[in-house]
Design a protein around this motif. Structure first.
Motif, PDB file in Angstrom:
ATOM      1  N   ILE A  78      35.323  35.725  33.673  1.00 41.03           N
ATOM      2  CA  ILE A  78      35.925  36.651  32.709  1.00 41.03           C
ATOM      3  C   ILE A  78      35.242  38.019  32.785  1.00 41.03           C
ATOM      4  O   ILE A  78      35.907  39.063  32.762  1.00 41.03           O
ATOM      5  CB  ILE A  78      35.833  36.066  31.284  1.00 41.03           C
ATOM      6  CG1 ILE A  78      36.686  34.801  31.161  1.00 41.03           C
ATOM      7  CG2 ILE A  78      36.274  37.090  30.248  1.00 41.03           C
ATOM      8  CD1 ILE A  78      36.542  34.094  29.833  1.00 41.03           C
ATOM      9  N   LEU A  79      33.915  38.035  32.883  1.00 40.37           N
ATOM     10  CA  LEU A  79      33.197  39.307  32.978  1.00 40.37           C
ATOM     11  C   LEU A  79      33.600  40.068  34.242  1.00 40.37           C
ATOM     12  O   LEU A  79      33.748  41.295  34.220  1.00 40.37           O
ATOM     13  CB  LEU A  79      31.689  39.052  32.968  1.00 40.37           C
ATOM     14  CG  LEU A  79      31.070  38.724  31.602  1.00 40.37           C
ATOM     15  CD1 LEU A  79      29.625  38.289  31.754  1.00 40.37           C
ATOM     16  CD2 LEU A  79      31.153  39.929  30.678  1.00 40.37           C
ATOM     17  N   ARG A  80      33.785  39.365  35.344  1.00 41.94           N
ATOM     18  CA  ARG A  80      34.206  40.036  36.583  1.00 41.94           C
ATOM     19  C   ARG A  80      35.606  40.624  36.436  1.00 41.94           C
ATOM     20  O   ARG A  80      35.892  41.715  36.944  1.00 41.94           O
ATOM     21  CB  ARG A  80      34.153  39.049  37.743  1.00 41.94           C
ATOM     22  CG  ARG A  80      32.733  38.683  38.184  1.00 41.94           C
ATOM     23  CD  ARG A  80      32.733  37.733  39.369  1.00 41.94           C
ATOM     24  NE  ARG A  80      31.384  37.489  39.859  1.00 41.94           N
ATOM     25  CZ  ARG A  80      30.589  36.528  39.410  1.00 41.94           C
ATOM     26  NH1 ARG A  80      31.033  35.716  38.437  1.00 41.94           N
ATOM     27  NH2 ARG A  80      29.370  36.366  39.886  1.00 41.94           N
ATOM     28  N   ALA A  81      36.494  39.893  35.731  1.00 39.60           N
ATOM     29  CA  ALA A  81      37.851  40.414  35.539  1.00 39.60           C
ATOM     30  C   ALA A  81      37.861  41.623  34.602  1.00 39.60           C
ATOM     31  O   ALA A  81      38.607  42.581  34.819  1.00 39.60           O
ATOM     32  CB  ALA A  81      38.760  39.309  34.991  1.00 39.60           C
ATOM     33  N   LEU A  82      37.020  41.585  33.566  1.00 43.12           N
ATOM     34  CA  LEU A  82      36.996  42.688  32.610  1.00 43.12           C
ATOM     35  C   LEU A  82      36.413  43.962  33.211  1.00 43.12           C
ATOM     36  O   LEU A  82      36.773  45.066  32.794  1.00 43.12           O
ATOM     37  CB  LEU A  82      36.185  42.286  31.372  1.00 43.12           C
ATOM     38  CG  LEU A  82      36.806  41.229  30.459  1.00 43.12           C
ATOM     39  CD1 LEU A  82      35.827  40.811  29.372  1.00 43.12           C
ATOM     40  CD2 LEU A  82      38.088  41.734  29.829  1.00 43.12           C
ATOM     41  N   THR A  83      35.499  43.815  34.171  1.00 38.95           N
ATOM     42  CA  THR A  83      34.845  44.985  34.771  1.00 38.95           C
ATOM     43  C   THR A  83      35.406  45.289  36.156  1.00 38.95           C
ATOM     44  O   THR A  83      34.722  45.910  36.984  1.00 38.95           O
ATOM     45  CB  THR A  83      33.326  44.742  34.856  1.00 38.95           C
ATOM     46  OG1 THR A  83      33.085  43.533  35.608  1.00 38.95           O
ATOM     47  CG2 THR A  83      32.729  44.577  33.471  1.00 38.95           C
ATOM     48  N   ARG A  84      36.624  44.839  36.416  1.00 41.77           N
ATOM     49  CA  ARG A  84      37.218  45.015  37.750  1.00 41.77           C
ATOM     50  C   ARG A  84      37.349  46.486  38.108  1.00 41.77           C
ATOM     51  O   ARG A  84      37.165  46.869  39.261  1.00 41.77           O
ATOM     52  CB  ARG A  84      38.587  44.321  37.771  1.00 41.77           C
ATOM     53  CG  ARG A  84      39.239  44.231  39.126  1.00 41.77           C
ATOM     54  CD  ARG A  84      40.384  43.235  39.072  1.00 41.77           C
ATOM     55  NE  ARG A  84      41.290  43.528  37.984  1.00 41.77           N
ATOM     56  CZ  ARG A  84      42.400  44.261  38.105  1.00 41.77           C
ATOM     57  NH1 ARG A  84      42.715  44.770  39.272  1.00 41.77           N
ATOM     58  NH2 ARG A  84      43.186  44.480  37.070  1.00 41.77           N
ATOM     59  N   GLU A  85      37.664  47.323  37.147  1.00 42.16           N
ATOM     60  CA  GLU A  85      37.844  48.744  37.388  1.00 42.16           C
ATOM     61  C   GLU A  85      36.755  49.598  36.735  1.00 42.16           C
ATOM     62  O   GLU A  85      36.928  50.795  36.557  1.00 42.16           O
ATOM     63  CB  GLU A  85      39.223  49.186  36.879  1.00 42.16           C
ATOM     64  CG  GLU A  85      40.378  48.476  37.568  1.00 42.16           C
ATOM     65  CD  GLU A  85      41.721  48.915  37.015  1.00 42.16           C
ATOM     66  OE1 GLU A  85      41.709  49.709  36.060  1.00 42.16           O
ATOM     67  OE2 GLU A  85      42.751  48.469  37.542  1.00 42.16           O
ATOM     68  N   THR A  86      35.651  48.970  36.362  1.00 49.87           N
ATOM     69  CA  THR A  86      34.550  49.683  35.699  1.00 49.87           C
ATOM     70  C   THR A  86      33.503  50.081  36.720  1.00 49.87           C
ATOM     71  O   THR A  86      33.249  49.335  37.683  1.00 49.87           O
ATOM     72  CB  THR A  86      33.918  48.785  34.613  1.00 49.87           C
ATOM     73  OG1 THR A  86      34.940  48.326  33.733  1.00 49.87           O
ATOM     74  CG2 THR A  86      32.886  49.548  33.814  1.00 49.87           C
TER      75      THR A  86
END
Length: 780
Positions: A368-376
């Motif tokens: 989930i953390l990787r998906a949330l920061t995909r464009e960060t």
């Protein structure tokens, strides 16, 4: 002038012969009765007449609602004009469609009501740039223009001031229902839900893309899918994301928006949405927070709630392929209270497919953390595995909040860099640049010094305005680092902890001295089935369903349960036995069921019942009926009657096993009994060493400390911790805090601390050990 009243009378809306006459008579009767009893402040209102008609048993009560409302408004307007005096020469027959004779001459001078309406028109200012409306020359008095609709405007104005609906208010056209699929989200934005995506794939892909397969094979596609789970787990997000991937027609319904104050409007809104879905099928219908409109009908507070449930059931039954021309319609619904839904909704043919969105485990949190920061923009030192380990009990919404808080910390760090640059830069700042000096300081007063905080702020503002990030003096992009995440962790409270769901404890086996044999038993009984679920199934047996830790108080039963949950990376729900008991009938049983409902949303999970003897005492003649119901409820939940027991492991602790109901200890429930007794001399030394290393960072464990621990015969782990704490008090009194605790302090504390387990209790536990055994080696 003589023809003026006739002209005004002809401009008034005439009343009809049928319904208006009956309403006119009822309204006149109400007015006459109020006037007869001396109510001089009485004023006719729409609500008064409407309620009087609805309370009566006349034929008007059975008239069409819209027609009746319009008739009441027309009659009240006519009566108000009569009372104003401008219709005194007309009879009741003239109101009901009667026409005046041509050439009729009224000798009555213009009434005060007419004059007031004319004066009222004077106070209305014409819009800028517009000319005065041209009126008929006959409708003038002393050169003043008389608008032909002044009576209606005045009555509408009065009615609006009274809070009543305006005459002939037009209903707004219903807004068009949006059928376009979501475009702001995709499945790439959702992480850690691969199993849920697989379930949606099996249920939705073919019905939405190849509906002719179902029509040709005469197979009914899924009609309803209920998505439930704790708040913040992504129920709404996954439904929108899958609809966006399919690209089919999508109708989203917020359940509270369906509810209307008017009778029948809620059901009509629900029918309209389903009618629109049938027109644009194949279509997905998503109802968010469905529990708001579908409570259990036997406990519903209002009849409207029952009608909405019945309407939704009817709409679901009308979604069969033969009723939709072979075009499937699938209804998705989301709720975090599935048990509050009406039972008829969850039968076959309606919401017969259910998807449980559980609290994410440690690997899922990393995804989930990787998906949330995909464009960060992230720094290279960000460790998602460590963050996932440090966020037990966090759901998707909490992790999103963590990312936002970490971003805010990174921006604050960047602001601090800008502030330091502004302090070192040479900037001339006018201390009173924003406000006139004369306004702040009178000529005779000395100006007060400006605060350093204000000066620093003004420098920062001027620096940021005069410089840009492209100048090379500051970083062009803000990166979120691992430190930002670790700084934000204490600021985010996990929803699972707030809502009473499970978390993973921080206690490990390294924090427990001795009890090596107990660790082995727990490893084979609970930890291995959680880490390797297929271990027991390959042998052809089932894993033990529960374990009872019994023994004297203070020997580490609770610590063992927490360490098991931490070692297996399973969620942990700690239940104190007395806290489930409630004096109100049925509340204790509901609390027990709620524990297992939360557990099923947090699998794999370890439920720890502390002080079990308070919750499930023996069911004998002296036991109350309320306590017996609690015992029965817990027994049925342990048997898996209330729901699946897969992934739920039970650990209970008690120091009074002889008063626990025997049904709790049969195979299939708490079948493994493990005795946790007082430590031996060697184990006391190990426990003391563990306590010293854990609590006293700069103190070495000495031989004198070991001798004191060996001499504390009959001391439990809790007694040894109290001994160490008392030795700390002695060191504080001596003033040797810098040197720490030594053996002399421990020896002095040994004379002050007494053991918590008496000889009488030890004799009782020895008898129970002979009857039940210790459980060491049995499970292995």
């Amino acid at each position: 002038m003589p023809g003026m009243p006739s002209r005004i009378s002809r401009n008034r809306r005439s009343l009809g012969q049928g319904l208006d006459r009956e309403v006119y008579q009822v309204t006149r009767k109400i007015a006459d009765e109020r006037t007869q009893y001396g109510d001089t402040s009485f004023r006719l209102s729409f609500a008064l007449v409407y309620d009087e008609i609805r309370r009566s048993n006349s034929s008007l009560n059975r008239k069409n609602k819209k027609l009746l409302e319009d008739s009441i408004e027309r009659v009240i307007e006519t009566i108000e004009q009569e009372n104003a005096g401008d219709s005194a020469c007309e009879s009741a027959d003239e109101h009901f469609g009667g026409r005046e004779s041509e050439g009729a001459v009224f000798t009555k001078p213009p009434s005060n009501g007419l004059n007031r309406s004319i004066v009222g028109m004077w106070s209305v200012a014409s819009p800028k740039g517009s000319s005065t409306p041209k009126l008929d020359g006959d409708a003038s008095l002393n050169g003043a223009a008389i608008p032909t609709t002044n009576e209606t405007a005045a009555s509408n104005k009065r009615r609006q001031a009274n809070g009543e609906p305006l005459s002939k208010r037009r209903k707004a056209a219903p807004a068009a229902i949006d059928k376009s699929p979501p475009s702001h989200i995709s499945l790439a934005d959702v992480g850690g839900v691969d199993n849920v995506i697989q379930q949606f794939e099996d249920l939705l892909v073919l019905p939405m893309t190849r509906p002719e397969i179902y029509a040709a094979s005469k197979v009914q596609p899924p009609r309803g899918v209920l998505i439930h789970g704790p708040p913040g787990c992504g129920k709404t997000m996954i439904a929108n994301a899958f609809a966006a991937e399919l690209g089919v027609n999508f109708i989203s319904i917020s359940a509270p928006s369906i509810v209307s104050g008017m009778s029948g409007e809620s059901e009509k809104a629900l029918r309209d949405h389903f009618d629109e879905a049938r027109k644009c099928a194949p279509c997905l219908v998503f109802i968010d927070e469905i529990d708001a409109i579908t409570p259990k009908r036997e406990s519903a507070q209002r009849e409207m709630e029952k009608r909405i449930v019945a309407q939704l059931l009817t709409c679901m039954d009308d979604l069969a392929l033969e009723k939709t021309d072979g075009k499937p319609i699938v209804v998705l619904a989301a709720t975090n209270r599935p048990d509050s839904l009406d039972a008829a909704l969850r039968r076959g043919g309606r919401f017969d497919k259910e998807i449980n969105m559980t609290v994410p485990s440690e690997p899922v949190r990393g995804q989930i953390l990787r998906a949330l920061t995909r464009e960060t923009n992230l720094a290279a030192d960000v460790d998602f595995d460590l963050l996932a380990k440090r966020t037990p009990g966090f759901v998707g919404a909490d992790l999103n909040d963590l990312v936002s808080t970490a971003g805010a910390a990174a921006i604050k760090r960047y602001l601090a860099v800008l502030k330091s640059h502004s302090e070192t830069a040479t900037i001339d700042v006018d201390m009173d640049s924003t406000v006139s000096k004369e306004k702040i300081h009178p000529p005779c007063a000395e100006p007060s010094p400006v605060s350093s905080v204000v000066t620093s702020l003004r420098k920062l503002i001027k620096y940021t305005k005069e410089t840009s990030s492209s100048s090379g003096t500051e970083p062009n992009a803000i990166e979120i680092s691992q430190k930002d995440f670790l700084t934000s962790l204490p600021l985010v409270q996990p929803s699972a902890l707030r809502e009473g769901f499970a978390t993973i404890p921080t206690t490990t086996f390294a924090d427990i001295g001795a009890l090596r044999q107990h660790r082995t038993e727990l490893l084979s009984t609970i930890i291995q089935p959680i880490l390797d679920p297929g271990l027991y199934s390959r042998v052809g047996i089932t894993a033990p369903s529960g374990m009872l830790l019994w023994g004297p108080p203070g020997c580490g039963k609770t610590l063992l349960a927490k360490a098991v949950a931490n070692e297996s990376k399973a969620n942990f729900i700690s239940v104190k036995g007395p806290e489930l008991l409630n004096k109100y009938v049925g509340e204790s049983e509901r609390a027990v069921r709620q524990v297992f409902v939360r557990a099923r949303s947090s699998v794999p999970v370890v439920i720890f019942f502390d002080e079990l003897d308070a919750l499930v005492p023996r069911r004998d003649g002296a036991m109350s009926e309320a306590s017996a119901r609690v015992v029965n409820t817990l027994l049925t939940e342990l048997d898996g009657v209330g729901g699946a027991r897969e992934g739920i492991y039970i650990i209970a602790a008690t120091n009074r096993p002889d008063i626990i109901d025997p049904a709790m200890l049969r195979p299939g429930r708490l079948e493994t009994l493990l005795f946790v007794g007082l430590p031996s001399a060697e184990e006391r030394v190990e426990i003391m060493r563990t306590l010293v290393h854990k609590s006293l960072k700069n103190v070495e464990f000495t031989r004198q400390m070991a001798e004191v621990a060996e001499a504390c015969d009959g001391f439990s782990g809790a007694d040894l911790e109290a001994l160490l704490r008392r030795a700390g008090y002695a060191a504080i009194r001596k003033g040797t805090v810098a040197r720490g605790i030594d053996g002399e302090d421990l020896q002095r504390a040994r004379d002050e601390v007494r053991r918590s387990v008496s000889d009488k209790d030890l004799v009782r536990y020895e008898k129970l050990k002979v009857e039940w055994g210790t459980g060491i080696g049995g499970a292995a």
